[in-house]
Design an enzyme around this catalytic site. Structure first.
Site, mmCIF file in Angstrom:
data_model
loop_
_atom_site.group_PDB
_atom_site.id
_atom_site.type_symbol
_atom_site.label_atom_id
_atom_site.label_comp_id
_atom_site.label_asym_id
_atom_site.label_seq_id
_atom_site.Cartn_x
_atom_site.Cartn_y
_atom_site.Cartn_z
ATOM 1 N N TYR A 62 0.839 -1.297 0.073
ATOM 2 C CA TYR A 62 -0.187 0.204 0.098
ATOM 3 C C TYR A 62 0.982 1.231 -0.142
ATOM 4 O O TYR A 62 1.955 1.167 0.537
ATOM 5 C CB TYR A 62 -0.941 -0.076 1.223
ATOM 6 C CG TYR A 62 -2.079 -0.994 1.049
ATOM 7 C CD1 TYR A 62 -3.323 -0.730 0.742
ATOM 8 C CD2 TYR A 62 -1.889 -2.256 1.562
ATOM 9 C CE1 TYR A 62 -4.239 -1.466 0.650
ATOM 10 C CE2 TYR A 62 -2.930 -3.328 1.366
ATOM 11 C CZ TYR A 62 -4.247 -2.977 1.325
ATOM 12 O OH TYR A 62 -5.354 -3.693 1.102
ATOM 13 N N GLU A 63 0.342 2.339 -0.744
ATOM 14 C CA GLU A 63 1.119 3.461 -0.771
ATOM 15 C C GLU A 63 1.452 4.196 0.643
ATOM 16 O O GLU A 63 2.596 5.180 0.625
ATOM 17 C CB GLU A 63 0.616 4.780 -1.670
ATOM 18 C CG GLU A 63 -0.747 5.171 -1.141
ATOM 19 C CD GLU A 63 -1.608 5.756 -2.332
ATOM 20 O OE1 GLU A 63 -1.357 5.517 -3.441
ATOM 21 O OE2 GLU A 63 -2.594 6.504 -1.789
ATOM 22 N N SER A 64 0.946 3.959 1.618
ATOM 23 C CA SER A 64 1.391 4.332 3.012
ATOM 24 C C SER A 64 2.664 3.831 3.323
ATOM 25 O O SER A 64 3.197 4.182 4.391
ATOM 26 C CB SER A 64 0.309 3.937 3.861
ATOM 27 O OG SER A 64 -0.147 2.713 3.988
ATOM 28 N N GLY A 65 3.183 2.770 2.612
ATOM 29 C CA GLY A 65 4.496 2.316 3.191
ATOM 30 C C GLY A 65 4.326 0.835 3.784
ATOM 31 O O GLY A 65 5.284 0.222 4.023
#
Lengths: 253, 266, 266, 253
Positions: free
Chosen positions: D53-56
């Site tokens: 996910y782009e949150s890391g």
């Protein structure tokens, strides 16, 4: 409280350098002479000096003198450790470092440094270790302190190679090169202290260590050295300073 | 996903003569045993990439495995010169050594660009130094917004990047801690990658300051206990400083060096 | 070194009308209480920078504190639209809102450039999209080595960057963990920085995956327990999903929104 | 083992999407429909799907459906969490992601996506959330899977805004734009599956869900839809699939 003890010129040099550092200064430290001086300052008047090493250790508080910039002692005592890209891109490049603390093999009158080669680059008579972190420390630290032993071989009229820029060929060159820090403010040697003339940027002998003659400094400089009108004599080491430097034990010893 | 293989097999299958190989580990977790395996398998004409060439680089150069060195500081940390490196540069022994020399910040950003899949990275550096003159991998670049002239450094993407780490799990996920330097970027920049580890465990219990490299970013993992000796691996063993000092004597003379390598590495 | 002050004092002394202020926290550790303090102190004409404008941005915009928004995704995560943001963009209420719109990767790299002290960063992105057309902070740039055309994004250096973290020690060293997003870069890019924290402790015991921001990189630290509510702070409290859903109703109507703000924030 | 149970068109869409995913694929997941489908795949045939996910969060294994891309459930179950710069610069940009899994508000016949505005950019009739990670996911993932509900309003002849590039205006545009990934390989809707024609890159209806008429799909498409010569009918959900999708509970519920 001047000591009556004897001391070596190397001890005088380290102590004179340590005296330049203050609590809460953020200091990017090269290995060797600078590391020894910074660790000495931490044991004397600057216990809260913030030491940064290029290996990524922030706020290291080594109990023994580190042998390399990546010594386990630095890692184990650091507030935190960041990656090498972070050290150079996030901490050094933006000008967050108060003092870049560098050594070198050679220096010229504009405080440019050589740690790359003696002789021709492609066929050197001596191949030195090279740049490491120095070029960008010299460029981006708010100011730079330099330490090296003074001799006609190390204080030269013309460097065979410029590894790190002091003032280039004089005033204006730092701006022309896009270097953001103010550059060297003092060069500390085993004979005295040299500081750049505010106008010409040429290094001027401003302090001489006690028991050193001006003639000796002149002979140990490969260019026609300028002497400050008011030449100060360095305070000799105190007993406390000598005790501190002699109790510095290297990691691994 | 990373394959778990022997060090011998890993080096044999992932490296070729003439490759560019990065051996990274910034003064900690130096992949010494991997370097020895490269020497044992007699690889030739390698381009060696390493910010801080030290003993392992001295050995690879002295044994004639390397004909080009990309580096930013080549010394014996805390001791002095690397005599095999100097002998190669100063006297072409055992073969001429081409060098591509950078600052730490510059070579670091070459790895960052390589890891980022970009052809270059931007930095403020090199200006006014002699380094600019002798490399083709640094070029001026202007900011399209401010006009400031900066430096572009070319990405480096080694054919094989090798690092040493403390641990891996059986799926090939890798954990390292302490000074982790440029190792993540080196692995990511590599077209292939090999991680040697002190131990392989069932579960990686996380630690403060650790870096996890997921198995899917790595080509191969090989167990190599003591793989950084005589350097150090935080949590496993300390640096053998006596050996670093002894190396100065061993490496100074060509014959002493060759005898030592024959006895201790080959 | 960071000063430890009250939130009220910090916002009052570090922020000015017309400033560019970043409130970062990528879906976690959102600096909600700092945003509320900005509203309470009636700051005006701010440029608000935030990758993921959410409830706090909706409130700042709806209360007329903001006349420009720099962002990359403006929604109510998992719920839908931000009605105050939409009302400002679609109907200029309560005042016109200029927008400078990016992708996450683009705005992220603007922070990276700002944190690195560079005027721009390089990336592969934006090409072929409409985003290129409507911003002046993206420009083409050619690789001096390969000729590839890439994109430069202009550095962003907010006058004030605000983040929320779990803890600080009494010297102002900050510790955060969990999803840490773009927070480190936001603090480093800021000309001034404020970190609100759940608690101030004597000693920061390190945790796996934590990020330490040394005191000397921060302007001020303020304690603000629950400072991310109704979002979450890993290790302290969970996200109040019911409130996120309720916000859709509260924010849809101008009067309902104003009443809610009057009762709950002012 | 076809189920005799009834199912919704949304359930069919999620199940059809989940079937596209395989173990050990590295999948960069947008929130909403893609997240639901990916988590469904993990519960069915692809427990070792690697979700990014782009949150890391890397390798998250949520036990409940995350409500946002930064949900605590993702952080708590991830193998590790990296910074947002790392996600985009080190993992997405170099092409390490096998599948970019995207939703959108609108799509055109070349699989370009709009999630920015309906109407004029400066005076939109509907201001949508915007780009988020989508443009670079669409550009750099090795291939892209798209999910959205099909209607004449969402499948449009001309997008008011191109947020993420599919194939631009046809073959060659991805290369011209410097996009490194192969682009969309399939669009999964509540009515069927569309795939780009290998030569023209125009989306073609290749699968239709059972109980859906071709006429319905044509009417739900804002351009003159091409139908594959061999139009396949999607396998209806199995009892196992339906049970799995109905047991997916959102975090916080």
């Amino acid at each position: 409280m001047e000591s009556t003890e004897k001391y070596t010129s190397d001890e005088m040099m380290s102590i004179a350098a340590a005296r330049q550092l203050r609590n809460n200064q953020i200091c990017f430290i090269g290995i060797g002479l600078p590391s020894k001086a910074a660790n000495l300052a931490r044991r004397l008047h600057a216990p809260d000096l913030i030491m940064i090493y290029e290996s990524g250790t922030l706020g290291a508080k080594p109990t023994r003198l580190p042998l390399s910039i990546g010594d386990g002692e630095l890692a184990d005592t650091a507030d935190s450790i960041v990656s090498v890209p972070e050290i150079f891109n996030y901490l050094l490049q933006p000008g967050r470092i108060d003092i870049g603390f560098l050594g070198a093999a050679q220096i010229d009158k504009y405080a440019n440094l050589n740690s790359t080669v003696i002789g021709d680059y492609h066929k050197p008579s001596v191949r030195l270790p090279g740049a490491g972190g120095a070029p960008e420390i010299a460029g981006a630290a708010k100011r730079v302190i330099i330490m090296l032993r003074q001799s006609a071989k190390s204080f030269v009229d013309k460097l065979p190679f410029v590894t790190s820029v002091g003032f280039g060929s004089g005033p204006g060159d730092r701006r022309r090169f896009g270097l953001t820090g103010a550059g060297p403010t003092v060069v500390i040697t085993d004979l005295g202290l040299l500081e750049p003339d505010p106008d010409t940027k040429e290094l001027v002998l401003t302090n001489i260590h006690s028991n050193v003659s001006v003639q000796k400094v002149i002979e140990s400089t490969g260019w026609k050295l300028r002497i400050a009108e008011k030449l100060e004599v360095t305070e000799p080491p105190t007993a406390t300073e000598l005790e501190a430097i002699r109790s510095l034990v290297s990691a691994g010893e | 996903m990373a394959e778990i293989v022997s060090l011998k097999e890993a080096i044999g299958s992932l490296l070729n003569d003439g490759d560019t190989v990065a051996l990274e580990g910034f003064t900690h977790l130096i992949p010494m045993s991997a370097g020895h395996e490269i020497i044992k398998q007699r690889f030739q004409q390698l381009t060696l990439v390493r910010l801080t060439p030290d003993l392992i680089s001295d050995q690879l150069i002295g044994m004639g495995c390397v004909n080009k060195l990309v580096f930013s500081w080549g010394g014996n940390p805390g001791v002095g010169s690397l005599h095999r490196l100097r002998d190669a540069v100063e006297h072409d022994w055992p073969c001429p050594l081409e060098i591509d020399e950078h600052s730490h910040a510059g070579l670091t950003n070459r790895f960052v660009a390589g890891a980022s899949g970009l052809p270059f990275a931007v930095m403020r550096g090199y200006q006014g130094t002699g380094l600019d003159t002798y490399t083709s991998t640094v070029a001026p670049i202007s900011c399209p917004f401010t006009g400031e002239e900066l430096r572009a450094v070319a990405a480096i993407n080694p054919d094989l990047s090798v690092i040493h780490a403390q641990r891996a799990d059986r799926k090939g996920n890798v954990q390292l801690w302490g000074i982790t330097g440029i190792q993540k970027e080196a692995v990511l920049a590599g077209k292939r990658s090999l991680v040697t580890v002190e131990e392989i465990v069932d579960e990686l219990d996380r630690r403060p300051g650790d870096v996890i490299l997921p198995s899917w970013l790595i080509t191969a993992v090989a167990q190599s206990s003591g793989g950084s000796r005589p350097s150090y691996a935080s949590g496993f063993y300390q640096r053998d400083n006596d050996f670093y000092i002894a190396w100065d004597g061993i490496s100074r003379d060509r014959q002493t060096f060759m005898s030592w390598m024959n006895e201790n590495v080959l």
